[in-house]
Scaffold this motif. Sequence first.
Motif, PDB file in Angstrom:
ATOM      1  N   UNK A 277       0.823  -1.212   0.000  1.00 51.93           N
ATOM      2  CA  UNK A 277       0.000   0.000   0.000  1.00 51.93           C
ATOM      3  C   UNK A 277       0.854   1.257   0.000  1.00 51.93           C
ATOM      4  N   UNK A 278       2.096   1.108   0.383  1.00 53.93           N
ATOM      5  CA  UNK A 278       2.973   2.280   0.447  1.00 53.93           C
ATOM      6  C   UNK A 278       3.387   2.764  -0.938  1.00 53.93           C
ATOM      7  N   UNK A 279       2.978   2.026  -1.991  1.00 53.59           N
ATOM      8  CA  UNK A 279       3.338   2.388  -3.360  1.00 53.59           C
ATOM      9  C   UNK A 279       2.102   2.334  -4.245  1.00 53.59           C
ATOM     10  N   UNK A 280       2.167   2.997  -5.380  1.00 53.65           N
ATOM     11  CA  UNK A 280       1.177   2.804  -6.436  1.00 53.65           C
ATOM     12  C   UNK A 280       1.772   1.892  -7.496  1.00 53.65           C
ATOM     13  N   UNK A 281       0.915   1.071  -8.098  1.00 53.13           N
ATOM     14  CA  UNK A 281       1.382   0.093  -9.088  1.00 53.13           C
ATOM     15  C   UNK A 281       0.547   0.200 -10.352  1.00 53.13           C
ATOM     16  N   UNK A 282       1.175  -0.090 -11.460  1.00 57.10           N
ATOM     17  CA  UNK A 282       0.512   0.091 -12.739  1.00 57.10           C
ATOM     18  C   UNK A 282       1.005  -0.992 -13.694  1.00 57.10           C
ATOM     19  N   UNK A 500       3.599  -3.815 -19.487  1.00 53.94           N
ATOM     20  CA  UNK A 500       4.400  -2.752 -18.888  1.00 53.94           C
ATOM     21  C   UNK A 500       4.138  -2.765 -17.389  1.00 53.94           C
ATOM     22  N   UNK A 501       5.207  -2.771 -16.605  1.00 56.65           N
ATOM     23  CA  UNK A 501       5.082  -2.925 -15.150  1.00 56.65           C
ATOM     24  C   UNK A 501       5.812  -1.791 -14.448  1.00 56.65           C
ATOM     25  N   UNK A 502       5.068  -0.982 -13.721  1.00 60.27           N
ATOM     26  CA  UNK A 502       5.664   0.150 -13.007  1.00 60.27           C
ATOM     27  C   UNK A 502       5.196   0.142 -11.548  1.00 60.27           C
ATOM     28  N   UNK A 503       6.079   0.561 -10.663  1.00 55.80           N
ATOM     29  CA  UNK A 503       5.708   0.874  -9.277  1.00 55.80           C
ATOM     30  C   UNK A 503       6.311   2.228  -8.946  1.00 55.80           C
ATOM     31  N   UNK A 504       5.613   2.991  -8.090  1.00 52.06           N
ATOM     32  CA  UNK A 504       6.082   4.352  -7.794  1.00 52.06           C
ATOM     33  C   UNK A 504       5.584   4.788  -6.430  1.00 52.06           C
ATOM     34  N   UNK A 505       6.274   5.741  -5.874  1.00 55.54           N
ATOM     35  CA  UNK A 505       5.850   6.321  -4.611  1.00 55.54           C
ATOM     36  C   UNK A 505       4.550   7.100  -4.821  1.00 55.54           C
ATOM     37  N   UNK A 506       3.779   7.264  -3.735  1.00 53.89           N
ATOM     38  CA  UNK A 506       2.496   7.974  -3.851  1.00 53.89           C
ATOM     39  C   UNK A 506       2.669   9.419  -4.311  1.00 53.89           C
TER      40      UNK A 506
END
Length: 529
Positions: A277-282, A500-506
């Motif tokens: 939950x500490x990250x956003x994922x796409x 395409x796989x991305x994760x990022x901070x909120x």
Amino acid sequence: MRGDDRFDRMTRRRLLGRAAAVGAGLWVGRTLAHPRWTLAAPAAGTPRRGGRLTFGSAALPASIEPHLEGADIYQRRKFLFYETLVWIDFDLTPKPMLAERWEERSPTEYVFHLRRGVRFHNGREMDAEDVKFSYERVMDPRTGSGGRGDLIMIKSIDVVDRYTVRFTLHEPTATFLINLGGKYNAVIPRDVLRTGRELQGAAVGTGPFRVESFEPNRLLALRRFEDYWDRGKPYLDALVFQAIPDESSLVAGLRAGQLDMVQFESGVNFKLVRHLRSLNHLQAPAIRWVVLDLVGDQEPTRHPDVRRAIALGIDREAVLRIAGDGLGRRLGVLPPAMGFWHVPVENLPNQRRDVARAREFLQRAGLRPPVPLVIRNIVGFPSLLASVQVIADNLKEVGFDVRVETVDIGVWIRDWIARQSPPTMNEWGGFVDPDQAFYRHYHTPPKGVDFRRWANPEVDRLLDEGRGTLDRTRRKQIYDRVQMLMAEDPISVPLYAPNLLYSMQHKVKGFRPHPTGFLYGLREVWIEG
């Protein structure tokens, strides 16, 4: 001057250590029962200028030469600092970029009206002579650009006045506008080259960011270009790409907060973080290929029956499941994300694994097991490594003795461009029309490059016909036939199209994935707070 002081101070070991200290609690305490995927990073709020984004990935290119460097990992980032007359929008249609508008005066004559006041990163204003020089440089066989085949339809480029340029074609070409925005193209100053090597490690483009520093295979640091023609863009002050070949370290960097955003090549590592939950994922479907490319002029794959044996010997569903972690689509030839142009797997020959038939083809080629087969792999692509391991196991059962030869991206690109690569693992994409996907790669020289040395005259004929045909229905018939020929004689064995796989901070807001995987979306990203 180095562009990422923070990473310069932080060794990979320290990064891992910090993550272990900080991230373990997050992993246990903030893991979700179900993944939280989105189609775009939440963009609520008003974009604000400022901030720095550190983007981690498994690999970076050895060169940033705008017309020569063919590495896909470069092409994804290139249009953040180089631009073309048109670009391919998120809906996969050509839109104005350096050209403010254009007129199609006839099927073979296009007149482009340039934006006024566009400046290169060296401060000089771009004009029509720069456009003419740049596209003619790609077209010149002495340049050695892999994009020459994309522009082979151009008969002449004429400067009408300082802000107007006319392109005349040999014949009507359906993909002319799309190809002008192709990945080997970029408008550069006509007076910046002396030896031809000046832009291998530096850049002078017109894009929203300028290159502050570049360390081959390791670091690409960008700074907002204050004189960018699209006033107010980009929002970020700085954008730093950091290569960390071990993707587990990317996971650690995200969890420790040392990386703001990551693109994963491996579904395994994406799955390690996608519940946080500490990250956003796409994740999003992509026009991309993970493929085993064979060659037509070396033993043993110069025999079509050996190529068929290899295609039939590989369990492509298993490759997707194991190497791609199921995060993608199994391939026939063109990726399903190409929609109208895609031929379903069930309509193509030689798609289902059949070891008995594969052995028959090997015998018909006059070869007796074990048959030596070298497959080249590239450092820094975990999905390719996992794929080739599955392939080696599969082909051993057929009768091949596979030896995996691993090289860095610089060696791989050198041999690929020189048309001397052995059979190799490959990941590529970024095309929106079958002409882009096929013509340069499979048409024989001098029109195309035919990197795999297939030399198939029927495919040449079809690709020429497809390029010159304007009727979309007829083009569909032509490219369906090309896909059928590629399945019947698999000079390439497409394996799967990875998502395409991305994760990022909120705090990272506004990112939108482009179907090609190109990072156009970073132009719109801002940092909250």
